[in-house]
Design a protein around this motif. Structure first.
Motif, PDB file in Angstrom:
ATOM      1  N   ASP A 180      32.926  38.801  68.974  1.00 11.77           N
ATOM      2  CA  ASP A 180      32.752  37.309  69.432  1.00 11.77           C
ATOM      3  C   ASP A 180      32.833  36.382  68.235  1.00 11.77           C
ATOM      4  N   LEU A 181      33.944  35.579  68.041  1.00 20.42           N
ATOM      5  CA  LEU A 181      34.466  34.803  66.837  1.00 20.42           C
ATOM      6  C   LEU A 181      34.015  33.329  67.018  1.00 20.42           C
ATOM      7  N   ARG A 182      33.342  33.091  68.239  1.00 16.03           N
ATOM      8  CA  ARG A 182      33.053  31.564  68.482  1.00 16.03           C
ATOM      9  C   ARG A 182      32.299  30.833  67.155  1.00 16.03           C
ATOM     10  N   GLU A 183      31.570  31.572  66.492  1.00 11.92           N
ATOM     11  CA  GLU A 183      30.954  31.170  65.104  1.00 11.92           C
ATOM     12  C   GLU A 183      31.942  30.631  64.237  1.00 11.92           C
ATOM     13  N   PHE A 184      33.212  31.184  64.212  1.00 17.99           N
ATOM     14  CA  PHE A 184      34.189  30.975  63.115  1.00 17.99           C
ATOM     15  C   PHE A 184      34.753  29.542  63.408  1.00 17.99           C
ATOM     16  N   LYS A 185      34.764  29.050  64.801  1.00 17.44           N
ATOM     17  CA  LYS A 185      35.162  27.710  65.078  1.00 17.44           C
ATOM     18  C   LYS A 185      34.566  26.734  64.196  1.00 17.44           C
ATOM     19  N   LYS A 186      33.384  26.946  64.101  1.00 18.52           N
ATOM     20  CA  LYS A 186      32.657  25.888  63.403  1.00 18.52           C
ATOM     21  C   LYS A 186      33.025  25.424  61.971  1.00 18.52           C
ATOM     22  N   LEU A 187      33.763  26.492  61.482  1.00 19.55           N
ATOM     23  CA  LEU A 187      34.238  26.215  60.197  1.00 19.55           C
ATOM     24  C   LEU A 187      35.660  25.650  59.981  1.00 19.55           C
ATOM     25  N   TYR A 188      36.427  25.253  61.090  1.00 17.21           N
ATOM     26  CA  TYR A 188      37.434  24.633  61.202  1.00 17.21           C
ATOM     27  C   TYR A 188      37.225  23.324  61.354  1.00 17.21           C
ATOM     28  N   ARG A 189      38.178  22.372  60.968  1.00 19.95           N
ATOM     29  CA  ARG A 189      38.144  21.055  61.257  1.00 19.95           C
ATOM     30  C   ARG A 189      39.009  20.669  62.616  1.00 19.95           C
ATOM     31  N   GLU A 190      38.569  19.776  63.513  1.00 20.92           N
ATOM     32  CA  GLU A 190      39.153  19.469  64.514  1.00 20.92           C
ATOM     33  C   GLU A 190      40.572  18.772  64.476  1.00 20.92           C
ATOM     34  N   ARG A 191      40.692  17.866  63.221  1.00 24.63           N
ATOM     35  CA  ARG A 191      41.888  17.271  62.916  1.00 24.63           C
ATOM     36  C   ARG A 191      42.705  18.160  61.955  1.00 24.63           C
ATOM     37  N   GLY A 192      44.197  17.618  61.907  1.00 26.60           N
ATOM     38  CA  GLY A 192      44.964  18.450  60.955  1.00 26.60           C
ATOM     39  C   GLY A 192      45.775  19.320  61.777  1.00 26.60           C
ATOM     40  N   ARG A 193      46.666  19.979  60.743  1.00 28.01           N
ATOM     41  CA  ARG A 193      47.394  21.324  61.317  1.00 28.01           C
ATOM     42  C   ARG A 193      46.774  22.114  61.936  1.00 28.01           C
ATOM     43  N   CYS A 194      47.248  22.698  63.152  1.00 29.95           N
ATOM     44  CA  CYS A 194      46.714  23.905  63.964  1.00 29.95           C
ATOM     45  C   CYS A 194      46.596  25.066  63.129  1.00 29.95           C
ATOM     46  N   PRO A 195      45.583  25.571  62.914  1.00 27.43           N
ATOM     47  CA  PRO A 195      45.538  26.974  61.987  1.00 27.43           C
ATOM     48  C   PRO A 195      45.942  28.043  62.764  1.00 27.43           C
ATOM     49  N   TYR A 196      46.102  29.217  61.970  1.00 25.19           N
ATOM     50  CA  TYR A 196      46.378  30.500  62.399  1.00 25.19           C
ATOM     51  C   TYR A 196      45.001  31.007  63.445  1.00 25.19           C
ATOM     52  N   HIS A 197      45.348  31.808  64.141  1.00 26.13           N
ATOM     53  CA  HIS A 197      43.949  32.357  64.731  1.00 26.13           C
ATOM     54  C   HIS A 197      43.222  33.094  63.981  1.00 26.13           C
ATOM     55  N   PRO A 198      41.722  32.803  63.999  1.00 24.94           N
ATOM     56  CA  PRO A 198      40.892  33.718  62.907  1.00 24.94           C
ATOM     57  C   PRO A 198      41.106  35.085  63.448  1.00 24.94           C
ATOM     58  N   LYS A 199      41.189  35.610  64.796  1.00 24.42           N
ATOM     59  CA  LYS A 199      41.251  36.970  64.981  1.00 24.42           C
ATOM     60  C   LYS A 199      42.587  37.489  64.061  1.00 24.42           C
ATOM     61  N   MET A 200      43.703  36.947  64.339  1.00 18.70           N
ATOM     62  CA  MET A 200      44.904  37.469  63.681  1.00 18.70           C
ATOM     63  C   MET A 200      44.465  37.662  62.055  1.00 18.70           C
ATOM     64  N   MET A 201      43.736  36.600  61.480  1.00 18.39           N
ATOM     65  CA  MET A 201      43.758  36.561  59.993  1.00 18.39           C
ATOM     66  C   MET A 201      42.982  37.695  59.618  1.00 18.39           C
ATOM     67  N   LEU A 202      41.772  37.899  60.495  1.00 18.31           N
ATOM     68  CA  LEU A 202      40.607  38.902  60.230  1.00 18.31           C
ATOM     69  C   LEU A 202      41.490  40.152  60.440  1.00 18.31           C
ATOM     70  N   LYS A 203      42.233  40.401  61.279  1.00 17.08           N
ATOM     71  CA  LYS A 203      42.732  41.849  61.526  1.00 17.08           C
ATOM     72  C   LYS A 203      43.672  42.057  60.213  1.00 17.08           C
ATOM     73  N   ILE A 204      44.466  41.286  59.788  1.00 19.94           N
ATOM     74  CA  ILE A 204      45.431  41.624  58.708  1.00 19.94           C
ATOM     75  C   ILE A 204      44.544  41.702  57.247  1.00 19.94           C
ATOM     76  N   ILE A 205      43.589  41.121  57.259  1.00 16.34           N
ATOM     77  CA  ILE A 205      42.637  41.353  56.115  1.00 16.34           C
ATOM     78  C   ILE A 205      41.784  42.655  56.056  1.00 16.34           C
ATOM     79  N   LEU A 206      41.265  42.756  57.221  1.00 15.90           N
ATOM     80  CA  LEU A 206      40.587  44.175  57.514  1.00 15.90           C
ATOM     81  C   LEU A 206      41.526  45.127  57.178  1.00 15.90           C
ATOM     82  N   TYR A 207      42.317  45.212  57.780  1.00 18.17           N
ATOM     83  CA  TYR A 207      43.518  46.254  57.770  1.00 18.17           C
ATOM     84  C   TYR A 207      44.178  46.811  56.283  1.00 18.17           C
ATOM     85  N   ALA A 208      44.191  45.343  55.814  1.00 20.71           N
ATOM     86  CA  ALA A 208      44.787  45.654  54.167  1.00 20.71           C
ATOM     87  C   ALA A 208      43.644  46.241  53.383  1.00 20.71           C
TER      88      ALA A 208
END
Length: 216
Positions: A43-71
């Motif tokens: 459950d990564l709902r807490e991650f959303k608090k770390l993102y700004r509502e405005r600006g460029r649409c970011p990559y999905h945190p689950k995707m970013m977390l997956k590639i970092i953990l796997y690396a």
């Protein structure tokens, strides 16, 4: 009399279009699927608090977390190297769903949720180790155990469980320190990109031909 060499036709300049489906080429029991399933369950709902509502649409945190953990779990800690893996390695391409975050984006995400990543990473390693998927070993070179400040722990995907949970947590803590050092070295090594032009390529090919011609 020379023998004529027969080969299959080859040209990487053909304008062919094809659909890449890494899922078909990754075994059902491949470790990358374990990482994918574990992160999907979080459950990564807490991650959303770390993102700004405005600006460029970011990559999905689950995707970013997956590639970092796997690396991390394949002993790759540099954000630049993770970027290259996402562009070239089938497993990372599958995890990223063919998205291509660059090293700046990866590093920015890591810094933004560093505490959360380290906590999830620790719990995932403990879980997989207890289930016998991985072990975290000291690196050996020619049978000699490395004993120094740069002591490097490496993940091995095999069925060997760590018996001492406290000992494993200490190994993970040291490994996370090493990752911070690699990231710091990554930033310190930033230099201007080398310009790769058609003229450069022609020059390189010429030098290579001259070098090969001088050898028997």
């Amino acid at each position: 009399m020379s023998t004529k060499l027969h080969t299959k036709s080859y040209s990487n300049n053909d304008r062919l279009f094809f659909l890449l489906n890494p899922n078909e080429d990754i075994a059902e029991n491949d470790p990358v699927r374990v990482v994918d399933a574990v992160v999907e369950s979080l459950d990564l709902r807490e991650f959303k608090k770390l993102y700004r509502e405005r600006g460029r649409c970011p990559y999905h945190p689950k995707m970013m977390l997956k590639i970092i953990l796997y690396a991390y779990m394949n002993n790759i800690y540099s954000c630049r190297k993770i970027e290259r893996q996402v562009q070239r390695d089938l497993h990372y391409i599958w995890l990223a769903a063919q998205e291509r975050p660059d090293f700046v984006t990866i590093n920015r995400f890591r810094n933004r949720v560093k505490k959360e990543i380290n906590n999830i990473f620790t719990q995932v390693v403990l879980l997989l180790s207890e289930r016998g998927f991985i072990t975290l070993d000291v690196e050996y070179v020619d049978g000699t155990k490395i004993e120094s400040k740069a002591n490097k722990y490496t993940f091995v995907w095999r069925k060997t469980a760590e018996k001492n949970r406290a000992k494993l947590k200490e190994k993970i803590r040291v490994l996370l320190q090493q990752i911070d050092e690699v990231i710091a070295q990554d930033k310190a090594a930033e230099t201007e990109a080398v310009e790769f032009t058609p003229e450069t390529l022609t020059s390189l090919i010429g030098e290579l031909k001259d070098a090969l011609a001088s050898e028997p």
